[in-house]
Scaffold this motif. Structure first.
Motif, PDB file in Angstrom:
ATOM      1  N   ARG A  32       1.013  -1.165   0.147  1.00 13.91           N
ATOM      2  CA  ARG A  32      -0.229  -0.071   0.124  1.00 13.91           C
ATOM      3  C   ARG A  32       0.830   1.487  -0.082  1.00 13.91           C
ATOM      4  O   ARG A  32       0.502   2.178  -0.660  1.00 13.91           O
ATOM      5  CB  ARG A  32      -0.864   0.057   1.281  1.00 13.91           C
ATOM      6  CG  ARG A  32      -2.237  -0.843   1.068  1.00 13.91           C
ATOM      7  CD  ARG A  32      -3.036  -0.819   2.333  1.00 13.91           C
ATOM      8  NE  ARG A  32      -4.230  -1.794   2.198  1.00 13.91           N
ATOM      9  CZ  ARG A  32      -4.471  -2.540   3.021  1.00 13.91           C
ATOM     10  NH1 ARG A  32      -4.127  -2.783   4.068  1.00 13.91           N
ATOM     11  NH2 ARG A  32      -5.452  -3.399   2.648  1.00 13.91           N
TER      12      ARG A  32
ATOM     13  N   GLN B 131       1.272   6.421  -6.954  1.00 16.48           N
ATOM     14  CA  GLN B 131       0.276   7.518  -7.376  1.00 16.48           C
ATOM     15  C   GLN B 131       0.375   8.931  -7.013  1.00 16.48           C
ATOM     16  O   GLN B 131      -0.050   9.867  -7.870  1.00 16.48           O
ATOM     17  CB  GLN B 131      -1.152   7.087  -6.437  1.00 16.48           C
ATOM     18  CG  GLN B 131      -1.830   5.944  -6.927  1.00 16.48           C
ATOM     19  CD  GLN B 131      -3.168   5.319  -6.042  1.00 16.48           C
ATOM     20  OE1 GLN B 131      -2.938   5.823  -4.905  1.00 16.48           O
ATOM     21  NE2 GLN B 131      -4.004   4.812  -6.506  1.00 16.48           N
ATOM     22  N   ASN B 132       1.211   9.093  -6.112  1.00 16.98           N
ATOM     23  CA  ASN B 132       1.415  10.743  -5.957  1.00 16.98           C
ATOM     24  C   ASN B 132       2.388  10.962  -7.156  1.00 16.98           C
ATOM     25  O   ASN B 132       2.274  12.141  -7.621  1.00 16.98           O
ATOM     26  CB  ASN B 132       2.377  10.852  -4.662  1.00 16.98           C
ATOM     27  CG  ASN B 132       1.184  10.960  -3.510  1.00 16.98           C
ATOM     28  OD1 ASN B 132       0.176  11.334  -3.553  1.00 16.98           O
ATOM     29  ND2 ASN B 132       1.949  10.513  -2.298  1.00 16.98           N
TER      30      ASN B 132
ATOM     31  N   ARG C 216       2.183   1.941  -3.487  1.00 15.73           N
ATOM     32  CA  ARG C 216       1.066   2.083  -4.238  1.00 15.73           C
ATOM     33  C   ARG C 216       0.936   3.470  -4.094  1.00 15.73           C
ATOM     34  O   ARG C 216       0.624   4.504  -5.150  1.00 15.73           O
ATOM     35  CB  ARG C 216       0.019   1.349  -4.012  1.00 15.73           C
ATOM     36  CG  ARG C 216      -1.372   1.728  -4.823  1.00 15.73           C
ATOM     37  CD  ARG C 216      -2.463   0.833  -4.578  1.00 15.73           C
ATOM     38  NE  ARG C 216      -3.639   1.251  -5.623  1.00 15.73           N
ATOM     39  CZ  ARG C 216      -4.682   1.857  -5.189  1.00 15.73           C
ATOM     40  NH1 ARG C 216      -4.886   2.330  -3.612  1.00 15.73           N
ATOM     41  NH2 ARG C 216      -5.746   2.029  -5.821  1.00 15.73           N
ATOM     42  N   ALA C 217       0.751   4.078  -2.799  1.00 17.60           N
ATOM     43  CA  ALA C 217       0.515   5.613  -2.669  1.00 17.60           C
ATOM     44  C   ALA C 217       1.660   6.487  -3.058  1.00 17.60           C
ATOM     45  O   ALA C 217       1.377   7.456  -3.518  1.00 17.60           O
ATOM     46  CB  ALA C 217       0.352   5.607  -0.975  1.00 17.60           C
ATOM     47  N   LYS C 218       2.559   6.064  -3.121  1.00 14.93           N
ATOM     48  CA  LYS C 218       3.984   6.948  -3.501  1.00 14.93           C
ATOM     49  C   LYS C 218       3.710   7.111  -4.969  1.00 14.93           C
ATOM     50  O   LYS C 218       4.076   8.048  -5.642  1.00 14.93           O
ATOM     51  CB  LYS C 218       5.322   6.246  -3.167  1.00 14.93           C
ATOM     52  CG  LYS C 218       6.559   6.984  -3.500  1.00 14.93           C
ATOM     53  CD  LYS C 218       7.934   6.247  -3.426  1.00 14.93           C
ATOM     54  CE  LYS C 218       8.761   7.044  -3.924  1.00 14.93           C
ATOM     55  NZ  LYS C 218      10.474   6.405  -3.798  1.00 14.93           N
TER      56      LYS C 218
END
Length: 125
Positions: A8, A15-16, A11-13
């Motif tokens: 997760r 997406q940023n 994934r967040a990195k």
């Protein structure tokens, strides 16, 4: 990768980074030439440096970092173009990660074009 939380976080990195690269012409746009000639000349580490520094310094609300294909000046690769709203485009040539970090500090944050790295300073014949 050892856990779902680690996945997760990755994934967040990512997406940023993707949202940071979205086109918004009210922001400063930093474009790196990533055609074959640019990649062969070292554009990928330049792109990564710019992208990472803009993200790390919390500048994504006003600066987007994107890539493009051939800019047409292969002998000057890697090329970075900085387009600020209401100002002429600045084309930096023969870039490397260290110069890219300087562009972030001096130009994008400090507001001063680094003339010696620009196309205007090149010996064009």
């Amino acid at each position: 990768m050892k856990s779902l939380e680690e996945l997760r976080a990755i994934r967040a990195k990512m997406q940023n980074q993707v949202s940071m690269r979205a086109e918004d012409h009210t922001h400063t746009r930093v474009v790196v030439g990533m055609a074959t000639c640019g990649i062969a000349s070292g554009a990928r580490p330049v792109l990564n440096t710019l992208s990472n520094l803009v993200q790390e310094r919390g500048l994504t609300d006003r600066i987007s970092v994107t890539q493009t294909g051939c800019i047409g000046l292969c002998q000057y690769e890697p090329i970075v173009e900085v387009m600020e709203p209401g100002k002429p485009k600045v084309t930096y040539i023969k870039m490397n990660p260290q110069k890219a970090a300087e562009v972030v500090d001096r130009h994008l944050v400090g507001g001063h074009v680094i003339e010696e790295y620009t196309l205007a300073s090149a010996d064009i014949k």
